[in-house]
Design a protein around this motif. Structure first.
Motif, mmCIF file in Angstrom:
data_model
loop_
_atom_site.group_PDB
_atom_site.id
_atom_site.type_symbol
_atom_site.label_atom_id
_atom_site.label_comp_id
_atom_site.label_asym_id
_atom_site.label_seq_id
_atom_site.Cartn_x
_atom_site.Cartn_y
_atom_site.Cartn_z
ATOM 1 N N ASN A 147 0.837 -1.200 0.000
ATOM 2 C CA ASN A 147 0.000 0.000 0.000
ATOM 3 C C ASN A 147 0.874 1.253 0.000
ATOM 4 N N ILE A 159 -4.783 5.756 -0.701
ATOM 5 C CA ILE A 159 -3.884 4.617 -0.901
ATOM 6 C C ILE A 159 -3.905 4.164 -2.361
ATOM 7 N N LYS A 161 -2.813 0.737 -4.202
ATOM 8 C CA LYS A 161 -2.446 -0.637 -3.848
ATOM 9 C C LYS A 161 -1.658 -1.267 -4.993
#
Length: 281
Positions: A147, A159, A161
């Motif tokens: 993340n 965030i 990912k």
């Protein structure tokens, strides 16, 4: 006007004016020397609270920007190594296609096997050695998604990912599905069959590089947006706390003049009670 010896109201009034001018002049000096019009909560309690929050936010945006840059650098590292792996796989495929032609004798096949093995060993070596900031990127040790904290809040939209699949084991045995290379070059038929495994390995690496490219584009957007937000916060904080030099310079000169005038008038006011002595002579 009555003449009083015990209480000199004119002197007291002048002293008050002198003190007021001195305080304002000192305030102007402080603001000019620090560059801030709010140097303590007494200057503007509400303004200081707002400016403090904005400065905290600015620091957080700078950290988010650094995080995004770090993520981009990590992906650059992985992509560059994948490019090297892909080049070696492509050379292995070219050699394997030659071996599949059926025109090579045993000596020639052995020469092909030697170069293929050398390429395979190099793929395994670099996949196990590439490291970024303590993380080995392509040896299969990353077992969870990564993340990237590119925002300033504990929210999903702060965030980006990175799938753990991007960092899956990229050793030759993992990509090609075999650790015994020589058996794939026993005949032209086995070499021909091995082409499918090589194509699968090339597709694996290509897919990863493509996904990295997409994430890199997102990070470019993140950096641009974060820079814009940081600039806006800086501007807002500046409007609250930064001094207007022209205005404070004017205030300083004005209060300095008033201080000098008050000092002169205080001297005169302190001499006023002495008039009472002339009434006794």
């Amino acid at each position: 006007m009555a003449i009083s010896v015990n209480t000199n109201l004119v002197s007291l009034t002048t002293q008050k004016s002198l003190s007021k001018s001195t305080d304002k002049m000192n305030t102007a000096m402080e603001r000019l020397s620090t560059g801030y019009k709010i140097n303590s909560s007494k200057d503007d309690a509400a303004g200081m609270a707002v400016a403090t929050k904005l400065n905290y936010k600015l620091t957080s945006y700078n950290v988010a920007k650094s995080n995004a840059q770090m993520g981009a650098s990590m992906l650059d590292t992985a992509e560059n190594i994948m490019g090297t792996i892909r080049s070696n796989l492509q050379r292995i495929r070219d050699l394997t296609e030659q071996a599949a032609n059926g025109t090579y004798g045993s000596d020639s096949m052995q020469a092909i096997v030697k170069e293929v093995q050398s390429r395979v060993d190099e793929i395994t070596r670099i996949s196990k050695s590439v490291e970024f900031n303590g993380k080995y990127l392509l040896n299969g040790s990353i077992e969870e998604d990564i993340n990237l904290q590119v925002g300033i809040e504990n929210k999903e939209n702060s965030i980006i990912k990175l799938s753990k699949d991007l960092f899956a084991d990229a050793s030759a045995s993992a990509l090609l599905g075999t650790s015994d290379i020589s058996k794939n070059y026993e005949t032209d038929s086995t070499a021909r069959a091995f082409l499918e495994q090589i194509d699968s390995a090339l597709a694996n690496i290509t897919d990863r590089v493509t996904e990295i490219g997409g994430v890199q584009q997102r990070l470019v957007t993140v950096l641009e947006a974060t820079e814009t937000l940081a600039t806006s916060v800086t501007s807002a904080a500046s409007s609250i706390q930064d001094v207007d030099v022209a205005t404070e310079s004017t205030n300083y000169v004005k209060e300095q003049i008033l201080q000098q005038l008050s000092t002169s008038m205080l001297t005169v006011a302190n001499q006023a009670p002495s008039i009472a002595l002339s009434l006794l002579s």
